[in-house]
Write a protein that holds these residues in place. Structure first.
Motif, mmCIF file in Angstrom:
data_model
loop_
_atom_site.group_PDB
_atom_site.id
_atom_site.type_symbol
_atom_site.label_atom_id
_atom_site.label_comp_id
_atom_site.label_asym_id
_atom_site.label_seq_id
_atom_site.Cartn_x
_atom_site.Cartn_y
_atom_site.Cartn_z
ATOM 1 N N ALA A 1 0.761 -1.095 0.074
ATOM 2 C CA ALA A 1 -0.185 0.079 -0.147
ATOM 3 C C ALA A 1 0.898 1.227 -0.013
ATOM 4 O O ALA A 1 2.159 1.192 0.267
ATOM 5 C CB ALA A 1 -0.940 0.058 1.218
ATOM 6 N N SER A 2 0.308 2.394 -0.015
ATOM 7 C CA SER A 2 1.040 3.653 -0.204
ATOM 8 C C SER A 2 0.695 4.405 0.846
ATOM 9 O O SER A 2 -0.671 4.659 0.865
ATOM 10 C CB SER A 2 0.945 4.201 -1.729
ATOM 11 N N LEU A 3 1.232 5.118 1.720
ATOM 12 C CA LEU A 3 0.883 6.204 2.817
ATOM 13 C C LEU A 3 1.594 7.513 2.450
ATOM 14 O O LEU A 3 3.098 7.465 2.228
ATOM 15 C CB LEU A 3 1.442 5.606 4.272
ATOM 16 N N LEU A 4 0.979 8.528 2.545
ATOM 17 C CA LEU A 4 1.394 9.922 2.488
ATOM 18 C C LEU A 4 1.739 10.444 3.724
ATOM 19 O O LEU A 4 0.731 10.370 4.519
ATOM 20 C CB LEU A 4 0.560 10.594 1.406
ATOM 21 N N ILE A 5 2.818 11.039 4.112
ATOM 22 C CA ILE A 5 3.105 11.576 5.533
ATOM 23 C C ILE A 5 3.469 13.108 5.289
ATOM 24 O O ILE A 5 4.384 13.559 4.419
ATOM 25 C CB ILE A 5 4.012 10.956 6.064
ATOM 26 N N THR A 6 2.565 14.090 5.807
ATOM 27 C CA THR A 6 2.572 15.455 5.657
ATOM 28 C C THR A 6 2.056 16.007 7.018
ATOM 29 O O THR A 6 1.809 15.576 7.882
ATOM 30 C CB THR A 6 1.746 15.976 4.421
ATOM 31 N N PHE B 1 -3.409 6.018 1.680
ATOM 32 C CA PHE B 1 -3.767 6.621 2.903
ATOM 33 C C PHE B 1 -2.882 7.690 3.036
ATOM 34 O O PHE B 1 -1.735 7.851 2.410
ATOM 35 C CB PHE B 1 -3.464 5.428 3.972
ATOM 36 N N THR B 2 -3.346 8.595 3.967
ATOM 37 C CA THR B 2 -2.464 9.957 4.557
ATOM 38 C C THR B 2 -2.460 10.190 5.833
ATOM 39 O O THR B 2 -3.528 9.848 6.643
ATOM 40 C CB THR B 2 -3.300 11.352 3.938
ATOM 41 N N LEU B 3 -1.329 10.238 6.366
ATOM 42 C CA LEU B 3 -1.122 10.500 7.928
ATOM 43 C C LEU B 3 -0.686 12.078 8.029
ATOM 44 O O LEU B 3 0.149 12.520 7.451
ATOM 45 C CB LEU B 3 -0.030 9.506 8.331
ATOM 46 N N LEU B 4 -1.308 12.716 8.749
ATOM 47 C CA LEU B 4 -0.914 14.155 9.242
ATOM 48 C C LEU B 4 -0.037 14.139 10.405
ATOM 49 O O LEU B 4 -0.435 13.534 11.609
ATOM 50 C CB LEU B 4 -2.125 15.006 9.402
ATOM 51 N N VAL B 5 1.129 14.790 10.348
ATOM 52 C CA VAL B 5 2.059 15.026 11.704
ATOM 53 C C VAL B 5 1.734 16.434 12.066
ATOM 54 O O VAL B 5 2.207 17.535 11.214
ATOM 55 C CB VAL B 5 3.594 14.843 11.328
ATOM 56 N N VAL B 6 1.517 16.646 13.458
ATOM 57 C CA VAL B 6 0.680 17.920 13.825
ATOM 58 C C VAL B 6 1.851 18.078 15.007
ATOM 59 O O VAL B 6 1.968 17.426 15.931
ATOM 60 C CB VAL B 6 -0.780 17.963 14.132
ATOM 61 N N ASP B 7 2.406 19.513 15.231
ATOM 62 C CA ASP B 7 2.741 19.787 16.352
ATOM 63 C C ASP B 7 1.888 20.108 17.284
ATOM 64 O O ASP B 7 0.970 21.183 17.198
ATOM 65 C CB ASP B 7 3.572 21.300 15.925
ATOM 66 N N GLY B 8 1.691 19.053 18.345
ATOM 67 C CA GLY B 8 0.587 19.282 19.342
ATOM 68 C C GLY B 8 0.550 20.474 20.203
ATOM 69 O O GLY B 8 -0.327 20.651 21.128
ATOM 70 N N GLY C 1 -7.864 12.808 -0.541
ATOM 71 C CA GLY C 1 -6.960 11.964 0.619
ATOM 72 C C GLY C 1 -7.564 11.312 1.519
ATOM 73 O O GLY C 1 -8.423 11.705 2.106
ATOM 74 N N ASN C 2 -7.222 10.214 1.847
ATOM 75 C CA ASN C 2 -7.706 9.212 2.732
ATOM 76 C C ASN C 2 -6.903 9.219 4.010
ATOM 77 O O ASN C 2 -6.122 8.566 4.406
ATOM 78 C CB ASN C 2 -7.597 7.956 2.342
ATOM 79 N N LEU C 3 -7.522 10.315 4.881
ATOM 80 C CA LEU C 3 -6.882 10.710 6.077
ATOM 81 C C LEU C 3 -7.142 9.431 7.125
ATOM 82 O O LEU C 3 -8.415 9.514 7.599
ATOM 83 C CB LEU C 3 -7.227 12.082 6.481
#
Length: 460
Positions: free
Chosen positions: A249-254, A380-387, A407-409
């Protein structure tokens, strides 16, 4: 899985987030209250008491006088004028230091007069007491008012009640501090922990990156499990449930904005996925800041841009790493003009994800059109957030932008990078693999020239 690596999403409360501000405002308010009281001159207070009798002419001896009315009479102009004349000063000057009160459940008026001069405090209390008694008894056969405690003044000036002042200052300061924190939190618009991230984005927080120390370039670790390995292991295990057995599968990280640590998160997740036995290909898709290769000590070229220009270069562009099952496709040769051909990119992702789990380190979701192109062509898309320092508005905008292009978040990862200030230094390609130069912070930006650099957070 230890509790330290996967916890229920929580927000840092406003009080906890701005505790130092609240404490500072509380201390300043208390200090100001104390300083104000201490700066005032010490005052002598003369005091006298008058008893008020019922007016038999208006209701008989059984009807108690209205002490509220009597208090107003004591402060009236007629009484004040007579007292000021006796003191030899103006009415305004005489009344500003006067205080008339009524003790609870008593037919008594208590006169107090304050002055820096002891004799004046005594004279003021006596003058107003006599003026009121004379006014109330004038022309009457029976007394309506009588002095029961003649005017007296302590030998020492009245001292301020500092414990009370400090207590009131603390309460007032605390209220002001908390109020300021609420207002500042709204104005500032910063995220406050995982639960706040979920509220703003509507996405589940899959993992919270712990604060750790890392050495770069990354190398296989031998020994007991560490907090960062556990949290990325949990995240990898979660992602494996989204794929069919034996297939990739493919996963986008942004991330919503720069500085959230998405590049290092992508690298650490790729390592964790490879440790599960899956074939993993990590792609440096952030061509604006092509720093992914530095984390593994690999050359920048050949890479993604070279493969998109000539698909025949794929085999030699996908580079092996020290980690089993993990290969990296760096950013490739920098190119001026068009970024890439969308159709070629889609074909490349399809080819790589047939049997491998493909992780793409993409540019930030806001301000880079490449992320929108990539999000629509990955599974899939994964979001990296400064919490802790990320913007609420920008995080919500990023989710909206990625969802708008298909985008499939699948969720968020919260991170707290130590600093957003990066200094770029070019590392010669001939030295990248073996010299160990440059640590990676933020979104993989190289910093420093030491032989083995450290980052104080896994997300740097």
């Amino acid at each position: 899985m230890s509790r330290s690596t996967h916890r229920t999403a929580k927000s840092r409360g406003i009080v906890r987030s701005y505790l130092w501000v609240i404490i500072l405002i509380t201390l300043l308010t208390t200090a100001a209250a104390g300083a104000t009281v201490m700066s005032r001159p010490k005052m002598y207070v003369g005091a006298a008491q008058v008893v008020v009798y019922p007016d038999a002419a208006r209701g008989g001896g059984t009807v108690a006088p209205d002490m509220g009315t009597e208090r107003e009479v004591a402060n009236s102009g007629l009484v004040s004028a007579a007292a000021a004349k006796a003191m030899g000063i103006g009415v305004t000057e005489a009344t500003k230091s006067l205080s008339v009160s009524v003790p609870v459940d008593a037919q008594v008026l208590q006169f107090k007069y304050s002055s820096e001069i002891r004799s004046r405090a005594l004279a003021g209390a006596a003058a107003f007491t006599d003026a009121y008694v004379d006014y109330r008894n004038k022309g009457r056969s029976a007394k309506l008012a009588e002095v029961i405690s003649p005017a007296t003044v302590p030998t020492e000036p009245e001292a301020a009640n500092m414990p009370l002042i400090i207590g009131l200052g603390l309460v007032l300061g605390l209220m002001l501090g908390i109020g300021f924190a609420f207002v500042w939190d709204r104005v500032r618009g910063r995220l406050r922990g995982a639960a706040d991230v979920t509220r703003q984005t509507g996405l589940e927080v899959l993992a919270q990156i712990p604060v750790v120390k890392q050495h770069f370039p990354l190398a296989p670790q031998i020994g007991p499990s560490t907090p960062e390995r556990e949290v990325f292991g949990y995240l990898a295990a979660h992602l494996t449930t989204l794929t069919t057995r034996g297939k990739g599968a493919s996963l986008l990280i942004t991330s919503p904005s720069p500085g959230a640590g998405k590049t290092t998160v992508a690298a650490q997740l790729a390592i964790a996925m490879a440790a599960t036995g899956k074939e993993v290909v990590l792609i440096g898709g952030d061509l604006r800041h092509p720093d992914l290769h530095l984390l593994f000590g690999l050359p920048l070229t050949p890479g993604l841009t070279d493969v998109l220009a000539d698909s025949g270069k794929l085999e030699r562009s996908v580079q092996s790493t020290e980690f089993v099952n993990l290969r990296v496709l760096p950013g490739g040769t920098p190119r001026v003009g068009a970024w890439f051909n969308v159709e070629d990119l889609e074909l490349l992702l399809q080819a790589l994800s047939k049997h491998s789990f493909v992780i793409v380190d993409a540019p930030t979701a806001i301000g880079a059109t490449e992320s929108a192109v990539l999000a629509g062509r990955t599974d899939f898309t994964l979001l990296v957030v400064d919490g802790q320092r990320g913007s609420r508005a920008v995080a919500a905008e990023a989710v909206s932008a990625l969802s708008g292009v298909g985008g499939n978040l699948i969720g968020c990862v919260t991170n707290t990078p130590r600093s957003r200030r990066f200094q770029r230094k070019t590392v010669p390609a001939s030295h990248e693999r073996h010299s160990g130069q440059g640590s990676v912070q933020g979104d993989g930006h190289p910093v420093g020239d030491g032989p083995v650099a450290k980052s104080e957070h896994v997300g740097h």
